[in-house]
Write a protein that holds these residues in place. Structure first.
Motif, mmCIF file in Angstrom:
data_model
loop_
_atom_site.group_PDB
_atom_site.id
_atom_site.type_symbol
_atom_site.label_atom_id
_atom_site.label_comp_id
_atom_site.label_asym_id
_atom_site.label_seq_id
_atom_site.Cartn_x
_atom_site.Cartn_y
_atom_site.Cartn_z
ATOM 1 N N SER A 1 4.920 -55.075 -81.499
ATOM 2 C CA SER A 1 3.681 -54.708 -82.223
ATOM 3 C C SER A 1 3.969 -53.462 -82.589
ATOM 4 O O SER A 1 4.076 -52.358 -81.736
ATOM 5 N N VAL A 2 3.867 -53.059 -83.867
ATOM 6 C CA VAL A 2 3.950 -51.700 -84.340
ATOM 7 C C VAL A 2 2.765 -51.373 -85.129
ATOM 8 O O VAL A 2 2.091 -52.009 -85.753
ATOM 9 N N ASP A 3 2.675 -50.048 -85.361
ATOM 10 C CA ASP A 3 1.585 -49.643 -85.834
ATOM 11 C C ASP A 3 1.623 -49.348 -87.436
ATOM 12 O O ASP A 3 2.662 -48.601 -87.981
ATOM 13 N N ARG A 4 0.774 -49.900 -88.035
ATOM 14 C CA ARG A 4 1.099 -50.169 -89.515
ATOM 15 C C ARG A 4 1.238 -48.545 -90.128
ATOM 16 O O ARG A 4 2.005 -48.361 -91.085
ATOM 17 N N ARG A 5 0.328 -47.731 -89.720
ATOM 18 C CA ARG A 5 0.324 -46.361 -90.057
ATOM 19 C C ARG A 5 1.649 -45.758 -89.795
ATOM 20 O O ARG A 5 2.348 -44.992 -90.744
ATOM 21 N N LYS A 6 2.050 -45.726 -88.399
ATOM 22 C CA LYS A 6 3.068 -45.050 -88.099
ATOM 23 C C LYS A 6 4.202 -45.515 -88.843
ATOM 24 O O LYS A 6 5.179 -44.725 -89.288
ATOM 25 N N LEU A 7 4.393 -46.928 -88.940
ATOM 26 C CA LEU A 7 5.665 -47.696 -89.790
ATOM 27 C C LEU A 7 5.542 -46.968 -91.256
ATOM 28 O O LEU A 7 6.599 -46.656 -91.752
ATOM 29 N N LYS B 1 11.187 -47.392 -81.195
ATOM 30 C CA LYS B 1 10.630 -46.725 -80.025
ATOM 31 C C LYS B 1 9.076 -46.396 -79.906
ATOM 32 O O LYS B 1 8.565 -46.203 -79.075
ATOM 33 N N ASN B 2 8.698 -46.695 -81.274
ATOM 34 C CA ASN B 2 7.086 -46.685 -81.482
ATOM 35 C C ASN B 2 6.377 -47.955 -81.259
ATOM 36 O O ASN B 2 5.172 -48.291 -81.398
ATOM 37 N N GLY B 3 7.020 -49.102 -80.968
ATOM 38 C CA GLY B 3 6.641 -50.286 -80.795
ATOM 39 C C GLY B 3 6.449 -50.915 -79.399
ATOM 40 O O GLY B 3 6.972 -50.259 -78.513
ATOM 41 N N ILE B 4 5.691 -51.924 -79.158
ATOM 42 C CA ILE B 4 5.526 -52.354 -77.894
ATOM 43 C C ILE B 4 6.098 -54.003 -77.940
ATOM 44 O O ILE B 4 5.429 -54.873 -78.748
ATOM 45 N N PRO B 5 6.850 -54.225 -77.144
ATOM 46 C CA PRO B 5 7.408 -55.630 -77.036
ATOM 47 C C PRO B 5 6.531 -56.653 -76.442
ATOM 48 O O PRO B 5 5.560 -56.204 -75.759
ATOM 49 N N MET B 6 6.558 -57.706 -77.301
ATOM 50 C CA MET B 6 5.683 -58.896 -76.897
ATOM 51 C C MET B 6 6.450 -60.031 -76.469
ATOM 52 O O MET B 6 7.199 -60.561 -77.347
ATOM 53 N N ARG C 1 -7.177 -53.561 -93.531
ATOM 54 C CA ARG C 1 -5.886 -54.186 -93.303
ATOM 55 C C ARG C 1 -5.668 -53.959 -91.769
ATOM 56 O O ARG C 1 -6.047 -52.758 -91.236
ATOM 57 N N SER C 2 -5.047 -54.952 -91.083
ATOM 58 C CA SER C 2 -4.916 -54.944 -89.788
ATOM 59 C C SER C 2 -4.007 -53.633 -89.369
ATOM 60 O O SER C 2 -3.222 -53.108 -90.186
ATOM 61 N N ILE C 3 -4.504 -53.285 -88.105
ATOM 62 C CA ILE C 3 -3.743 -52.000 -87.366
ATOM 63 C C ILE C 3 -2.408 -52.242 -87.081
ATOM 64 O O ILE C 3 -1.739 -51.295 -87.487
ATOM 65 N N ASN C 4 -2.259 -53.287 -86.600
ATOM 66 C CA ASN C 4 -0.762 -53.400 -86.145
ATOM 67 C C ASN C 4 -0.004 -54.727 -86.836
ATOM 68 O O ASN C 4 -0.881 -55.718 -86.967
ATOM 69 N N LEU C 5 1.283 -54.776 -86.971
ATOM 70 C CA LEU C 5 2.228 -55.708 -87.413
ATOM 71 C C LEU C 5 3.276 -56.169 -86.107
ATOM 72 O O LEU C 5 3.490 -55.288 -85.413
ATOM 73 N N ALA C 6 3.518 -57.528 -86.581
ATOM 74 C CA ALA C 6 4.392 -57.760 -85.562
ATOM 75 C C ALA C 6 5.940 -57.828 -86.133
ATOM 76 O O ALA C 6 6.184 -58.390 -87.194
ATOM 77 N N LEU C 7 6.704 -57.049 -85.619
ATOM 78 C CA LEU C 7 7.945 -56.748 -86.118
ATOM 79 C C LEU C 7 8.969 -57.701 -85.480
ATOM 80 O O LEU C 7 9.030 -57.779 -84.169
ATOM 81 N N SER C 8 9.846 -58.486 -86.261
ATOM 82 C CA SER C 8 10.893 -59.229 -85.555
ATOM 83 C C SER C 8 12.124 -58.934 -86.329
ATOM 84 O O SER C 8 12.381 -58.228 -86.899
#
Lengths: 379, 379
Positions: free
Chosen positions: A82-88, A51-56, A26-33
Motif C-alpha cells: 500500500s503506497v500513498d498516492r501523494r507521496k509517490l 520504504k514509504n509503503g506498507i506490505p500486504m 481519487r483514492s488515497i492509496n495504491l497497491a504497488l506490485s
C-alpha cells in the motif's frame, strides 16, 4: 526519456500535487506490485517508494458475523504494497525535476482526443454500473492501527464489497464499491447506519458511527470507467500510455503497475530501434495493445472474485489446489493472481495460461476445475 | 419537432449541400427501405423522394466468369430504392426551411463530444480493416443504363467485393470494398487493371479501362467506422440521433433508414409523454439503444453475407427454404433481410427472431439449418 538524452517537458492537466491542499476524487492509496516496482528500479526510485509503503501479504476477509480469515496472495514471502498516492507523485516529480532535469508545467491540458481524428483509432469507454465511496478508519486512541496492518481488508458481500488499505499514519482508507442503485436507495444517515449494521457490522466501531453518517451523507458515489484503445501511437509524433491509453477498473490493483510497465516496454523498444521513434512507437503499440486489453478484462473479472468468489468454498478449494500445483510445477502452474501481481508475464499470456490450466484441470479427474473456471474472461 | 410546435434551429457542420459543387467523401446514393420511407411519410415527403428513386428488386450477382444471376430481396413486389444523397438532402432542407420554418445554419459545429463528459456515457468506435473506393459506370453511347437498372449489382469475391447502384442519370456508382492491405498492394494503373481483369473482368468495359486507371490512381481508399454509444440523452437538454449516436458500416443499407426511424421513435415518445422532454428523451434512449446496437451488429454481419455467403450453395438453399417457410407462415417465419428492410420489426427483435429460426431449424431434420446458422451475430 530524459535518461536517454531527450529533452523532456512535462505538461500535466492537474495542479502540482506537491502544492495541493487535498487531492480530490481519487483514492488515497495504491497497491504497488512487481511490475510497478521494476519500473521504479529503472529510474532508481524503488527503494525510496518501498520504504514509504506498507506490505500486504494477504487478503483479510471480514465475514458478516464479524469473524475474519486471511487468504495469502502468493507464497509467504510475496506481498503487494500500500503506497500513498501523494507521496509517490512527490517522489516521481522531485526526481523528474532535479535528477533528470525535466521541465514541468502544471494545469496544462494536452489534446488526447486529437488522436481520434488523426488515425484509424479504435476506442471504447465503458462505465460499470457500480460506484465507489471512500471512508476512513482512524488510528486508535493509543495511535495504533485499528486492524491488523499488513492486510488488504475485504468485506465481500457478493453484489458489492468494502475494502480497506493501511496508510503510514496508521489510518485505513476504506472504499465501498456498490451498484449506484444501492447507493441511491440509501439516502439518510439512519439508512446508512442500518445498512452498515446489516452488512458490515464490525466496521462501525472502527469507522465510528458519527464519522460514517457524516461521510456517507456528504459524499457522492463516484463512477468507474474502463477504456480500451488501439493503436497507442501516431507516427513518430505521439504515444499514449497509462490511463490515457487504457484506464482500468481498480479491482486488480494494476492501474499504476500497468502504466509503469508501459514505460519499461517502451524503453525496450527504444533500445531495440536505437531511438528511432517511428519504429519504436509502432513496435511498442503493436506489442502492448493486447496486454493492456487483457488487464482491462482481468480487472473487470477480479471485481467478481473479490466481492463474490472469495465467499465460495469452491474458489478456496481451487486456490489451494493451484497453490499445491504451483509448488510441484513452479514454472508451469503459476496461479493467475501470482502471474499478474508477482511476475512480469505478459498480461495476455496470463489469461492464456489460466485458460490452459482450466482446460487441463477440466480434462483431469478433479471436479473442482470443472466447476470453477473463468469463462467470464472470455467476453 | 417543428411540426409539434417547437421553434427549431438547425446547425450543420458541413456547408449547405444545395450550394456545394461536389459532395466529397460520402457515397453518392443511398438505399431507402421501409423504415426510412415511413419516417418520410410522417413529414409528407415520401412521394417526392420515391419519385426520384430507382427500385432495386434483387441483388444481381456477377460471377468471375462474367455470368450473372439475380437473388430477390423479398417477394416480387418488394424492393429497396437507390436515392441520390444530394437530392434527398435538398428535399429535406427545402421542406425544413419552407414548410416547417426551421432556421438553418451551415458550417456550424456542435460539440457532441461534450456528452462524454456530462454523463456516464458508454462509447465505442471501431474501424474495420476494410476501406472503400468509388468508381463510375457511365451511360452507354445511346444514353442507356449499361447494366440492368433495377438491381443492386454485386461482385462478391469472398474477402472483398464491388457493388453498383443505379443513378437517375443512367450512370451507376460502383463501390469497391477491400482490406486496406489489398488496396495498398495495388499501386500502379497497370496493377489495378490486372487486378480487375482477374477479379471483375466484366466490369472493365463498363467502367472503361482509362477511367478505371485514372480513378484508381487518383483516389484514396476511405475508412469505415462503427460507433455504439449509450445513453443517447442528457436530461432534457440533449439527445443524439442517427450517425451521432450509432454510425454503422454501410452493408445493410440501413444507416439512413435507422437514423430516420430514430425520428419516428422519438416522435412516439414525445406523444406518450405529452412533450415532456426529460421523460421523452429518457424513454427514447432506453428503448432505442438495444435496437441501434443490433443494427450495428447486423450491418457488420451483412458484409460477410454480401461478399461471401451469396457465393455459397448452402446460403442459397437456406434462403429458398426461408422463403418457402415465409409463404407458409407469413407472420412467424419472416426472413432476416425481410424483417430488417421491409418491416419495422425492432432491430434487436430481428436478431432474436433469426436466432429462434436457427434453433428451431437445427432441432428439425433439415441439415441446412445445422450448417447455415448465424453465429457471427453473437459477437
Amino acid at each position: 526519456m530524459a535518461k536517454r538524452g531527450f529533452k523532456v517537458e512535462l505538461y500535466e492537466r492537474r495542479e502540482d500535487i506537491r502544492k495541493a491542499a487535498i487531492v480530490k476524487g481519487r483514492s488515497i492509496n495504491l497497491a504497488l506490485s512487481v511490475r510497478g516496482r521494476e519500473a521504479l528500479r529503472h529510474v532508481g526510485l524503488e527503494d525510496e517508494v518501498v520504504k514509504n509503503g506498507i506490505p500486504m501479504h494477504a487478503r483479510m476477509i471480514h465475514n458478516t458475523d464479524g469473524s475474519c480469515n486471511p487468504i495469502l496472495y502468493g507464497t509467504k514471502s510475496q506481498f503487494i504494497m500500500s503506497v500513498d498516492r501523494r507521496k509517490l507523485n512527490e517522489v516521481l516529480l522531485e526526481a523528474a525535476e532535479h535528477k533528470y532535469a525535466v521541465k514541468c508545467y502544471f494545469e496544462h491540458k494536452l489534446l488526447q482526443k486529437q488522436m481520434m481524428k488523426e488515425t484509424l483509432f479504435d476506442y471504447q469507454q465503458q462505465y460499470i454500473p457500480h460506484g465507489y465511496m471512500e471512508l476512513t478508519i482512524n488510528p486508535t486512541s493509543e495511535n495504533l492501527f485499528a486492524m491488523p496492518a499488513n492486510y488488504l481488508h475485504i468485506w465481500p458481500r457478493n453484489e458489492y464489497m468494502m475494502i480497506a488499505l493501511p496508510n503510514l499514519d496508521k489510518s485505513f482508507t476504506c472504499t465501498l464499491f456498490m451498484p449506484f442503485e444501492i447507493f441511491n436507495s440509501i439516502n439518510t444517515a439512519e439508512e446508512a447506519i442500518q445498512f452498515f449494521k446489516d452488512k458490515f457490522p464490525d466496521s462501525i466501531p472502527l469507522i465510528g458511527a458519527e464519522n460514517l453518517k457524516k461521510t456517507y451523507t456528504s459524499s457522492k458515489a463516484l463512477p468507474m470507467i474502463s477504456i480500451k484503445s488501439s493503436p497507442y501511437h501516431y507516427k513518430d509524433k505521439v504515444v499514449i500510455m497509462g490511463d490515457a491509453a487504457h484506464a482500468i477498473v481498480p479491482f486488480y490493483g494494476q492501474g499504476m503497475n500497468a502504466g509503469f510497465e508501459d514505460c519499461i516496454v517502451l524503453n525496450e523498444f527504444l533500445d531495440l530501434h536505437k531511438n528511432d521513434l517511428e519504429k519504436a512507437l509502432a513496435g511498442y503499440s503493436e506489442h502492448r495493445v493486447p496486454d493492456c486489453q487483457a488487464i482491462c478484462d482481468l480487472a473487470m473479472y477480479n471485481y467478481i472474485e473479490m466481492r463474490k468468489s472469495v465467499n465460495s468454498r469452491l474458489f478456496l478449494m481451487r486456490k489451494s489446489l493451484d497453490n499445491m500445483l504451483y509448488k510441484i510445477f513452479p514454472s508451469s502452474w503459476v496461479p493467475l493472481y501470482t502471474m499478474v501481481s508477482f511476475t512480469r508475464t505478459r498480461y495476455h499470456e496470463c489469461i492464456a495460461k489460466r485458460k490452459w490450466q482450466d482446460e487441463v484441470g477440466s480434462s483431469s479427474t478433479s471436479s473442482i476445475f470443472c466447476l470453477y473456471k473463468v469463462p467470464y474472461l472470455l467476453h
